[in-house]
Write an enzyme that holds these catalytic residues in place. Structure first.
Site, PDB file in Angstrom:
ATOM      1  N   SER A 142      33.730-109.426  78.391  1.00  0.00           N
ATOM      2  CA  SER A 142      32.655-109.110  77.458  1.00  0.00           C
ATOM      3  C   SER A 142      33.083-109.572  76.070  1.00  0.00           C
ATOM      4  O   SER A 142      34.273-109.791  75.813  1.00  0.00           O
ATOM      5  CB  SER A 142      32.420-107.587  77.447  1.00  0.00           C
ATOM      6  OG  SER A 142      31.607-107.192  76.356  1.00  0.00           O
ATOM      7  N   TYR A 155      35.963 -98.675  77.206  1.00  0.00           N
ATOM      8  CA  TYR A 155      35.289 -99.901  77.634  1.00  0.00           C
ATOM      9  C   TYR A 155      35.896-101.134  76.955  1.00  0.00           C
ATOM     10  O   TYR A 155      36.214-102.127  77.623  1.00  0.00           O
ATOM     11  CB  TYR A 155      33.794 -99.824  77.333  1.00  0.00           C
ATOM     12  CG  TYR A 155      33.045-101.060  77.744  1.00  0.00           C
ATOM     13  CD1 TYR A 155      32.802-101.334  79.097  1.00  0.00           C
ATOM     14  CD2 TYR A 155      32.570-101.965  76.802  1.00  0.00           C
ATOM     15  CE1 TYR A 155      32.114-102.467  79.480  1.00  0.00           C
ATOM     16  CE2 TYR A 155      31.883-103.102  77.181  1.00  0.00           C
ATOM     17  CZ  TYR A 155      31.652-103.354  78.520  1.00  0.00           C
ATOM     18  OH  TYR A 155      30.986-104.491  78.898  1.00  0.00           O
TER      19      TYR A 155
END
Length: 269
Positions: A142, A155
């Protein structure tokens, strides 16, 4: 690699980016192993792609956040006689909020799925690719992997791990016939924010489509790239921390991701 007639295994294949990988690879003639928790969605997708493209599909429902789940999945593939040529570690989720206020069990599962499952799956399926002298692994990281994320601390850390891990294995295997590739999307039109439980974690701007993200990824891989950040604005955002101090970067990202104040009786708390 020419994927036609070869087997691709996709985790998190029931929706979003994983589903798009399935659709676009099926269009290229790849046989598919579809993995996710949602058997109903996988069965429907498999039936559609088999009918539309004349490929073979195998559905394996599996929760990869569970201890030993990757090993069970690998054994199922062995029992079915499947040799995986393209492994796509796409399954993952995020949590949002002050670290100590987010469920510890939920964050543990987040690490297990986003990190441990990626390591285990890669370790299990890579040896056969090396033996055959061909294959590829796509790990979905990401833009979050390029800097720490206040209020999404776990995350951001998991995606930084995935990016670092993939880069290292890219170098280890660059002359051994197996390609490693990191996909680092920004905000994308998926169920991501439904799972997070808030739209507050969207870092502004329009979301990219899963179709475009996957198409860009497959083109970049065909050119032998090491990683891709789809979208010019996403690429700039991923690189901006190189030109700021760590404290400046934290201040910027933290202001974007700070949870909205909760309201009680119509008043902010």
């Amino acid at each position: 690699m020419n994927i036609k007639g070869k087997w691709s295994l996709i985790t998190g294949a029931s929706s979003g980016i994983g589903e798009q990988f399935a659709r676009q690879l099926a269009k290229k003639g790849s046989h598919l192993v579809l993995v996710a928790r949602s058997k109903g969605k996988l069965d429907a997708l498999a039936a559609e792609l088999t009918r539309s493209h004349g490929i073979q599909c195998r559905v394996i429902p599996q929760d990869l956040s569970l201890q030993g789940a990757a090993g069970e999945l690998y054994q199922t593939c062995q029992q079915l006689g499947l040799s995986i040529d393209l492994l796509i570690n796409n399954a993952g989720f995020a949590t949002h909020g002050l670290f100590e206020q987010v469920s510890g069990e939920r964050q543990h599962d987040e690490v297990m799925l986003n990190v441990a499952a990626v390591v285990d799956m890669t370790h299990l399926f890579l040896p056969a690719m090396l033996h055959n002298g061909s294959g590829a692994v796509i790990n979905v990281s990401s833009t979050a992997g390029f800097q720490p994320l206040p209020y999404m601390a776990v995350y951001g850390a998991t995606k930084a791990f995935v990016l670092s891990f993939t880069d290292a294995l890219y170098w280890e295997n660059r002359d051994r016939g197996v390609q490693f590739f990191a996909l680092c999307p920004g905000s994308t039109e998926t169920d991501f924010f439904n799972v997070v439980g808030t739209e507050d974690a969207s870092v502004g701007g329009a979301k990219d489509s899963p179709e475009r993200v996957v198409a860009i990824t497959l083109r970049a891989m065909a050119r032998g790239k090491q990683y891709i950040v789809p979208g010019f604005r996403n690429y700039l955002g991923a690189q901006i921390s190189r030109f700021m101090t760590r404290r400046q970067s934290l201040r910027l990202v933290g202001s974007m991701l700070r949870p909205a104040p909760k309201e009680h009786n119509g008043q902010p708390s």
